[in-house]
Design a protein around this motif. Sequence first.
Motif, PDB file in Angstrom:
ATOM      1  N   VAL A  22       3.073  -0.226   3.433  1.00 49.02           N
ATOM      2  CA  VAL A  22       1.617  -0.316   3.281  1.00 49.02           C
ATOM      3  C   VAL A  22       1.053  -1.647   3.775  1.00 49.02           C
ATOM      4  O   VAL A  22       0.095  -1.656   4.556  1.00 49.02           O
ATOM      5  CB  VAL A  22       1.186  -0.001   1.836  1.00 49.02           C
ATOM      6  N   TYR A  25       0.942  -1.654   7.566  1.00 45.73           N
ATOM      7  CA  TYR A  25      -0.084  -0.733   8.069  1.00 45.73           C
ATOM      8  C   TYR A  25      -1.478  -1.303   7.855  1.00 45.73           C
ATOM      9  O   TYR A  25      -2.359  -1.153   8.698  1.00 45.73           O
ATOM     10  CB  TYR A  25       0.031   0.622   7.367  1.00 45.73           C
ATOM     11  N   GLU A  26      -1.707  -1.949   6.730  1.00 50.20           N
ATOM     12  CA  GLU A  26      -3.033  -2.488   6.429  1.00 50.20           C
ATOM     13  C   GLU A  26      -3.409  -3.657   7.331  1.00 50.20           C
ATOM     14  O   GLU A  26      -4.571  -3.813   7.674  1.00 50.20           O
ATOM     15  CB  GLU A  26      -3.113  -2.908   4.960  1.00 50.20           C
ATOM     16  N   LEU A  42       2.183   9.169   9.323  1.00 53.70           N
ATOM     17  CA  LEU A  42       0.759   9.077   8.980  1.00 53.70           C
ATOM     18  C   LEU A  42       0.015  10.391   9.193  1.00 53.70           C
ATOM     19  O   LEU A  42      -1.069  10.573   8.655  1.00 53.70           O
ATOM     20  CB  LEU A  42       0.080   7.969   9.792  1.00 53.70           C
ATOM     21  N   ALA A  75      -0.306   8.765   0.384  1.00 52.36           N
ATOM     22  CA  ALA A  75      -1.282   7.740  -0.006  1.00 52.36           C
ATOM     23  C   ALA A  75      -1.477   6.700   1.090  1.00 52.36           C
ATOM     24  O   ALA A  75      -2.596   6.241   1.326  1.00 52.36           O
ATOM     25  CB  ALA A  75      -0.846   7.069  -1.308  1.00 52.36           C
ATOM     26  N   ARG A  76      -0.417   6.342   1.782  1.00 54.35           N
ATOM     27  CA  ARG A  76      -0.566   5.307   2.808  1.00 54.35           C
ATOM     28  C   ARG A  76      -1.344   5.811   4.029  1.00 54.35           C
ATOM     29  O   ARG A  76      -1.841   5.019   4.823  1.00 54.35           O
ATOM     30  CB  ARG A  76       0.782   4.716   3.193  1.00 54.35           C
ATOM     31  N   ALA A  77      -1.481   7.117   4.162  1.00 52.50           N
ATOM     32  CA  ALA A  77      -2.247   7.682   5.282  1.00 52.50           C
ATOM     33  C   ALA A  77      -3.733   7.368   5.179  1.00 52.50           C
ATOM     34  O   ALA A  77      -4.489   7.621   6.116  1.00 52.50           O
ATOM     35  CB  ALA A  77      -2.019   9.186   5.373  1.00 52.50           C
ATOM     36  N   ARG A  78      -4.160   6.774   4.068  1.00 58.17           N
ATOM     37  CA  ARG A  78      -5.578   6.409   3.921  1.00 58.17           C
ATOM     38  C   ARG A  78      -6.007   5.424   5.002  1.00 58.17           C
ATOM     39  O   ARG A  78      -7.188   5.327   5.328  1.00 58.17           O
ATOM     40  CB  ARG A  78      -5.835   5.835   2.534  1.00 58.17           C
ATOM     41  N   VAL A  79      -5.039   4.681   5.605  1.00 59.85           N
ATOM     42  CA  VAL A  79      -5.407   3.723   6.650  1.00 59.85           C
ATOM     43  C   VAL A  79      -6.027   4.417   7.861  1.00 59.85           C
ATOM     44  O   VAL A  79      -6.716   3.776   8.649  1.00 59.85           O
ATOM     45  CB  VAL A  79      -4.211   2.841   7.097  1.00 59.85           C
ATOM     46  N   ARG A  81      -8.425   6.421   7.691  1.00 59.03           N
ATOM     47  CA  ARG A  81      -9.851   6.576   7.396  1.00 59.03           C
ATOM     48  C   ARG A  81     -10.514   5.299   6.882  1.00 59.03           C
ATOM     49  O   ARG A  81     -11.724   5.239   6.770  1.00 59.03           O
ATOM     50  CB  ARG A  81     -10.031   7.685   6.361  1.00 59.03           C
ATOM     51  N   GLU A  82      -9.711   4.317   6.534  1.00 60.56           N
ATOM     52  CA  GLU A  82     -10.256   3.091   5.939  1.00 60.56           C
ATOM     53  C   GLU A  82      -9.925   1.883   6.804  1.00 60.56           C
ATOM     54  O   GLU A  82      -8.896   1.836   7.462  1.00 60.56           O
ATOM     55  CB  GLU A  82      -9.640   2.862   4.547  1.00 60.56           C
TER      56      GLU A  82
END
Length: 198
Positions: A22, A25-26, A42, A75-79, A81-82
Amino acid sequence: MYVEWRRVHKQKTLRHLQEGLVPLYERTRLHRVYSSDVIPGLLQTEGYVTASLASAAWLRDLPDDIPEAVAARLARARVLREGNHRFVMLLEENVLRHRMGDEETMAGQLGHLLSVMSLPSVSLGIIPFESRRIIWPVETFNIYDDEQVAVELLTAQVTVTAPGEVRDYLKTFAELQKRAVYGAHARSLIASAIETLG
């Protein structure tokens, strides 16, 4: 840096490995992925993640924390969209045809690819079977900005940070990117793969 998966898994469970990515990725602004064998993590659906992590657990004789690891990967796939991230992903066409899980799992996964293509942060290209090549399909790899490459092998992960080697992966990615199709043509290849499931 070459690290055997068995050594990694002595220290970390599947869930911990998913969560451990995470921060990388962030902080990555431009994430490039080339995959010759599997849908990138992802972009995976719950069913596909479950099937792929079950395969890894079987191969490496790991404890069964698959439900927790699946939740962590999703959960880490949120990157996608964010944040201020850009994702350029290239898949060999055969990736669309390799069945992980049952037909319903694959249909859902391929349908998910069609929807994720519309995200403004994602560019998804498919390299067709008939694409004329100057480079063969290579191992699956991820490029994080222009600084680090992660290569997943059957028995180990290789992390590349030497500038000359990173440049070779960037050059290879750029060449493969030229051979890919996008938009309507990519969608038609995914739709064709869905049709073959029945």
